[in-house]
Design a protein around this motif. Structure first.
Motif, mmCIF file in Angstrom:
data_model
loop_
_atom_site.group_PDB
_atom_site.id
_atom_site.type_symbol
_atom_site.label_atom_id
_atom_site.label_comp_id
_atom_site.label_asym_id
_atom_site.label_seq_id
_atom_site.Cartn_x
_atom_site.Cartn_y
_atom_site.Cartn_z
ATOM 1 N N ASP A 129 -24.659 69.234 -90.690
ATOM 2 C CA ASP A 129 -23.985 67.792 -90.537
ATOM 3 C C ASP A 129 -24.084 67.473 -88.846
ATOM 4 O O ASP A 129 -23.810 68.220 -87.894
ATOM 5 C CB ASP A 129 -22.413 67.933 -90.974
ATOM 6 C CG ASP A 129 -21.748 66.475 -90.619
ATOM 7 O OD1 ASP A 129 -21.990 65.800 -91.474
ATOM 8 O OD2 ASP A 129 -21.292 66.443 -89.645
ATOM 9 N N PRO A 130 -24.490 66.312 -88.619
ATOM 10 C CA PRO A 130 -24.680 65.806 -87.360
ATOM 11 C C PRO A 130 -23.469 65.831 -86.272
ATOM 12 O O PRO A 130 -23.526 66.136 -85.192
ATOM 13 C CB PRO A 130 -25.340 64.182 -87.250
ATOM 14 C CG PRO A 130 -25.123 63.893 -88.769
ATOM 15 C CD PRO A 130 -25.026 65.166 -89.633
ATOM 16 N N ILE A 131 -22.215 65.509 -86.858
ATOM 17 C CA ILE A 131 -21.227 65.415 -86.398
ATOM 18 C C ILE A 131 -20.704 67.000 -85.975
ATOM 19 O O ILE A 131 -20.198 67.502 -85.025
ATOM 20 C CB ILE A 131 -19.819 64.638 -86.874
ATOM 21 C CG1 ILE A 131 -20.297 63.334 -87.579
ATOM 22 C CG2 ILE A 131 -18.805 64.627 -86.123
ATOM 23 C CD1 ILE A 131 -21.068 62.373 -86.566
ATOM 24 N N ARG A 132 -20.798 67.666 -87.045
ATOM 25 C CA ARG A 132 -20.464 69.280 -86.873
ATOM 26 C C ARG A 132 -21.248 69.727 -85.586
ATOM 27 O O ARG A 132 -20.810 70.352 -84.760
ATOM 28 C CB ARG A 132 -20.793 69.947 -88.306
ATOM 29 C CG ARG A 132 -20.717 71.377 -87.862
ATOM 30 C CD ARG A 132 -20.887 72.016 -89.545
ATOM 31 N NE ARG A 132 -20.574 73.315 -89.651
ATOM 32 C CZ ARG A 132 -20.436 74.118 -90.825
ATOM 33 N NH1 ARG A 132 -20.236 73.131 -92.043
ATOM 34 N NH2 ARG A 132 -20.211 75.379 -90.798
ATOM 35 N N ARG A 133 -22.717 69.296 -85.500
ATOM 36 C CA ARG A 133 -23.568 69.828 -84.541
ATOM 37 C C ARG A 133 -23.070 69.667 -83.335
ATOM 38 O O ARG A 133 -23.140 70.274 -82.374
ATOM 39 C CB ARG A 133 -24.861 69.402 -84.557
ATOM 40 C CG ARG A 133 -25.991 70.120 -85.573
ATOM 41 C CD ARG A 133 -26.344 71.299 -85.299
ATOM 42 N NE ARG A 133 -25.296 72.475 -85.116
ATOM 43 C CZ ARG A 133 -24.770 73.028 -86.150
ATOM 44 N NH1 ARG A 133 -25.350 72.942 -87.282
ATOM 45 N NH2 ARG A 133 -23.881 74.041 -85.806
ATOM 46 N N VAL A 188 -29.235 65.979 -84.624
ATOM 47 C CA VAL A 188 -28.114 64.773 -84.547
ATOM 48 C C VAL A 188 -28.731 63.530 -84.668
ATOM 49 O O VAL A 188 -28.618 62.788 -85.541
ATOM 50 C CB VAL A 188 -27.167 64.890 -83.390
ATOM 51 C CG1 VAL A 188 -26.384 63.856 -83.244
ATOM 52 C CG2 VAL A 188 -26.540 66.241 -83.234
ATOM 53 N N ASN A 189 -29.893 63.280 -83.747
ATOM 54 C CA ASN A 189 -30.415 62.004 -83.663
ATOM 55 C C ASN A 189 -31.839 61.972 -83.240
ATOM 56 O O ASN A 189 -32.337 61.255 -83.141
ATOM 57 C CB ASN A 189 -29.536 60.943 -82.677
ATOM 58 C CG ASN A 189 -29.336 61.628 -81.422
ATOM 59 O OD1 ASN A 189 -30.242 62.436 -80.931
ATOM 60 N ND2 ASN A 189 -28.638 60.987 -80.555
ATOM 61 N N ASP A 190 -32.581 63.276 -83.506
ATOM 62 C CA ASP A 190 -33.839 63.407 -83.200
ATOM 63 C C ASP A 190 -34.759 62.972 -84.612
ATOM 64 O O ASP A 190 -35.772 63.586 -84.540
ATOM 65 C CB ASP A 190 -34.152 64.905 -82.626
ATOM 66 C CG ASP A 190 -33.785 65.737 -83.867
ATOM 67 O OD1 ASP A 190 -33.226 65.431 -84.605
ATOM 68 O OD2 ASP A 190 -34.443 66.767 -83.934
ATOM 69 N N SER A 191 -34.426 61.613 -85.022
ATOM 70 C CA SER A 191 -35.335 60.981 -85.924
ATOM 71 C C SER A 191 -35.245 59.614 -85.708
ATOM 72 O O SER A 191 -34.377 58.980 -85.231
ATOM 73 C CB SER A 191 -34.965 61.499 -87.411
ATOM 74 O OG SER A 191 -34.065 60.267 -87.960
#
Ligand SMILES: *Cc1c(COP(=O)(O)O)cnc(C)c1O
Ligand code: SF4
Length: 342
Positions: A47-51, A239-242
């Protein structure tokens, strides 16, 4: 709110890397606000928030310097960093509502310094008074809104007393991690100081899911006072690398009247290695994102160069070179165009 292992284990099942962190914890404390806790999907280990908020043993990879930006060298009082001629940054506190594992100020955040003292406020104010070349002051930390209303009042008062002409940037992640902080009492205080000189809101949203109804409403309270909002994201692995995630984030920010300002390359800070995206991949993402979003929704991909080199903007160069008296350009979709050199 999650502040210890028990609370974290009640929320989610730890992965091996997360479990191992507790055997050898890094210096940045575990703290996840109720708002961010709500956003973590417990069943998804990626999960990107968890990361961004759950610590990981990979934070202990020790290969880089702790203060790569040489901020300590540019500190002019204990709390004031004057690295660029016309702007300065004041570390108002080392506390935040949630600690981001990618924090670039790990040497400072969540350790011992605590909130700025009256004496330190006075020192910073007198430096600002003497250095009229400074036009903008960043109030940062940590998160300035972890200070009490009374403390903020004292801070704003001292700064405005020293310099009426300064543009003040309110740098905060609290609109995302603790939107309830922005109650009527605090907004009254902000309104009072907004009458005395320009305030700007600088947020940090890294993933579109952080833009909740509550956080959008908190930003809206600043907009209602004619305080414009700008966002600084950090480019983070997992998290946001797309491009799809960045596109959604930037469009959602703009739609909510928050201008995407910077997309930061992760600094070379110890503990953030596993979250770092390579500059090459970052440049590819930037190029693709630029094709997909409007100029207004496009942030500047920026790297803060090591050893205090300062910020530089990274982008694809569309100017290929010169042929005789013509310049040769590449179009974003790879064609060639010529334009006279002079
Ligand atoms: C980033 C930064 C600033 C502000 O830079 P801008 O490019 O104007 O946003 C000011 N001081 C310090 C120490 C910084 O790191
Ligand atoms: S809110 Fe800012 S200062 Fe606080 S932990 Fe996150 S990145 Fe660091």
């Amino acid at each position: 709110m999650i502040a210890d292992r028990c609370a974290l284990e009640r929320k989610l099942q730890l992965t091996e890397n997360e479990r191992k962190w507790f055997d050898d914890p890094s210096s940045l404390p575990l703290l996840i606000s109720a708002q961010m806790e709500k956003l973590i999907m417990p069943d998804d280990p990626d999960d990107p928030i968890r990361r961004q908020f759950v610590p990981d043993v990979r934070e202990n990879i020790r290969i880089r310097s702790v203060d790569p930006l040489a901020e300590e060298e540019h500190s002019v009082t204990g709390r004031l960093i004057h690295r660029y001629e016309h702007r300065a940054a004041l570390l108002t506190t080392d506390r935040c509502f949630s600690y981001c594992r990618h924090c670039f100020r790990r040497r400072f955040t969540g350790l011992e310094s605590g909130p700025i003292s009256t004496k330190e406020i006075r020192k910073a104010a007198s430096y600002l008074k003497e250095h009229r070349e400074i036009h903008e002051l960043l109030l940062t930390g940590g998160d300035m809104f972890t200070l009490s209303d009374e403390h903020l009042d004292q801070l704003f008062d001292a700064i405005r007393d020293a310099r009426e002409d300064l543009v003040l940037r309110l740098c905060t992640r609290a609109v995302a991690s603790c939107p309830s902080r922005f109650d009527d009492k605090l907004m009254k205080l902000i309104e009072k100081y907004n009458h005395k000189g320009p305030l700007l809101l600088l947020t940090q949203f890294n993933h579109p899911r952080e833009l909740t109804e509550e956080s959008i409403a908190a930003v809206g309270k600043f907009l209602a006072l004619s305080i414009p909002a700008f966002n600084q994201s950090v480019l983070l692995k997992g998290v946001n690398d797309s491009v799809d995630t960045l596109e959604e984030l930037c469009n959602k920010l703009l739609y909510n009247r928050i201008k995407p300002y910077y997309l930061f390359q992760c600094d070379l800070v110890e503990g953030t290695e596993h979250l770092r995206v390579s500059v090459e991949k970052g440049l590819e993402l930037e190029k693709e994102l630029r094709k997909r979003v409007s100029g207004l929704a496009m942030p500047q991909y920026t790297i803060d160069l090591p050893e205090g080199g300062g910020k530089v903007i990274l982008t694809t160069d569309y100017l290929d070179g010169r042929e005789g008296d013509m310049l040769v350009f590449s179009t974003p979709d790879g064609q060639k165009r010529r334009y006279p050199a002079d």
